[in-house]
Design a protein around this motif. Structure first.
Motif, PDB file in Angstrom:
ATOM      1  N   THR A   1     -26.318  40.552 -37.573  1.00  0.00           N
ATOM      2  CA  THR A   1     -25.184  41.082 -36.801  1.00  0.00           C
ATOM      3  C   THR A   1     -24.152  39.997 -36.541  1.00  0.00           C
ATOM      4  OG1 THR A   1     -26.654  42.682 -35.747  1.00  0.00           O
ATOM      5  CG2 THR A   1     -24.556  42.257 -34.666  1.00  0.00           C
ATOM      6  N   GLU A   2     -24.672  38.821 -36.147  1.00  0.00           N
ATOM      7  CA  GLU A   2     -23.743  37.709 -35.908  1.00  0.00           C
ATOM      8  C   GLU A   2     -23.018  37.318 -37.191  1.00  0.00           C
ATOM      9  OE1 GLU A   2     -26.091  34.649 -34.236  1.00  0.00           O
ATOM     10  OE2 GLU A   2     -26.238  35.581 -32.238  1.00  0.00           O
ATOM     11  N   ALA A   3     -23.785  37.291 -38.321  1.00  0.00           N
ATOM     12  CA  ALA A   3     -23.143  36.946 -39.601  1.00  0.00           C
ATOM     13  C   ALA A   3     -22.100  37.991 -39.978  1.00  0.00           C
ATOM     14  CB  ALA A   3     -24.207  36.834 -40.688  1.00  0.00           C
ATOM     15  N   ARG A   4     -22.452  39.275 -39.725  1.00  0.00           N
ATOM     16  CA  ARG A   4     -21.503  40.347 -40.029  1.00  0.00           C
ATOM     17  C   ARG A   4     -20.242  40.212 -39.182  1.00  0.00           C
ATOM     18  NH1 ARG A   4     -22.843  46.807 -39.426  1.00  0.00           N
ATOM     19  NH2 ARG A   4     -20.789  47.560 -40.161  1.00  0.00           N
TER      20      ARG A   4
ATOM     21  N   LYS B   1     -37.742  40.645 -36.862  1.00  0.00           N
ATOM     22  CA  LYS B   1     -36.722  41.580 -37.339  1.00  0.00           C
ATOM     23  C   LYS B   1     -35.536  41.625 -36.387  1.00  0.00           C
ATOM     24  CE  LYS B   1     -39.547  44.662 -40.146  1.00  0.00           C
ATOM     25  NZ  LYS B   1     -40.048  46.049 -40.329  1.00  0.00           N
ATOM     26  N   MET B   2     -35.888  41.612 -35.071  1.00  0.00           N
ATOM     27  CA  MET B   2     -34.804  41.613 -34.095  1.00  0.00           C
ATOM     28  C   MET B   2     -33.958  40.351 -34.239  1.00  0.00           C
ATOM     29  SD  MET B   2     -36.688  43.145 -30.704  1.00  0.00           S
ATOM     30  CE  MET B   2     -35.228  42.935 -29.700  1.00  0.00           C
TER      31      MET B   2
END
Length: 215
Positions: free
Chosen positions: A168-171, A160-161
């Motif tokens: 997060t990186e994709a966002r 999950k992390m």
């Protein structure tokens, strides 16, 4: 019957029973001992010598028999005394044997009770050991399951992390791209405005040229 010379009373007629006068009847004072005057008078004649000899032999045999009986009685007394002592010893030994047997029996009973208690305790300990072993196996199984679950949960958390980090990186990438697109859109809008202004200027210039050509 001749009366007693001292008391003048009728005399007794007892029969002698000792020595060579055995069997001869005589007269005697009838008073009791203490008042008896000792009066004695023979009624029967004296026995012939052969009879006296026979009586002496008989009395000698009686005395021998008495002596033998006395000796036998003494021997019997000694034997009885010895047997009594032996009996007392046997009774004492028997009592001691009974006491020792009772003590031995009590010890054996106590030993049997202790052995039974030990056997019961051993059985109970074996049951407890078996139950403890089962509980230990269950505990180890639960520990292994808990460890496996912890590993799975940890892996899930890590996944999950990682997924969260990827998201997060994709966002962030999307936000960067969105920012770039916004800049491009603003640039295009600016260029569009500039084109509109240029077109407007061209139209104005064209109108001026047409007016000049018409005049």
């Amino acid at each position: 019957m001749s009366p007693c010379e001292k008391h003048g009373m009728a005399s007794e007629r007892p029969v002698a029973f000792e020595g060579i006068d055995t069997g001869r009847m005589f007269l005697a004072c009838a008073q009791p001992e203490g008042s008896n005057c000792g009066f004695v008078k023979w009624v029967d004649h004296q026995w012939p010598p052969t009879m006296q000899t026979a009586l002496l032999k008989l009395w000698a045999m009686v005395e021998d028999a008495k002596s033998t009986r006395v000796n036998d009685n003494l021997e019997s007394s000694f034997t009885i005394h010895h047997l009594t002592e032996e009996k007392n010893k046997l009774e004492a030994n028997y009592d001691k044997l009974v006491q020792d047997s009772a003590i031995t029996y009590q010890q054996e009973v106590r030993k049997e009770l202790i052995d039974d208690m030990k056997a019961q305790m051993a059985t109970e300990m074996a049951k407890k050991d078996a139950e403890t072993q089962k509980l230990t196996q269950k505990y180890e199984l639960l520990v292994n399951l808990t460890r496996a679950q912890a590993t799975v949960i940890q892996n899930l958390k890590l996944n999950k992390m990682k997924e969260k980090q990827v998201l997060t990186e994709a966002r962030m990438n999307l936000e960067l791209k969105n920012a770039e697109l916004t800049k491009c859109q603003e640039k295009l809008t600016q260029e569009k405005l500039e084109l509109k202004l240029q077109v407007a200027d061209l139209l104005k210039g064209k109108e001026k040229h047409i007016k000049r050509s018409g005049s």
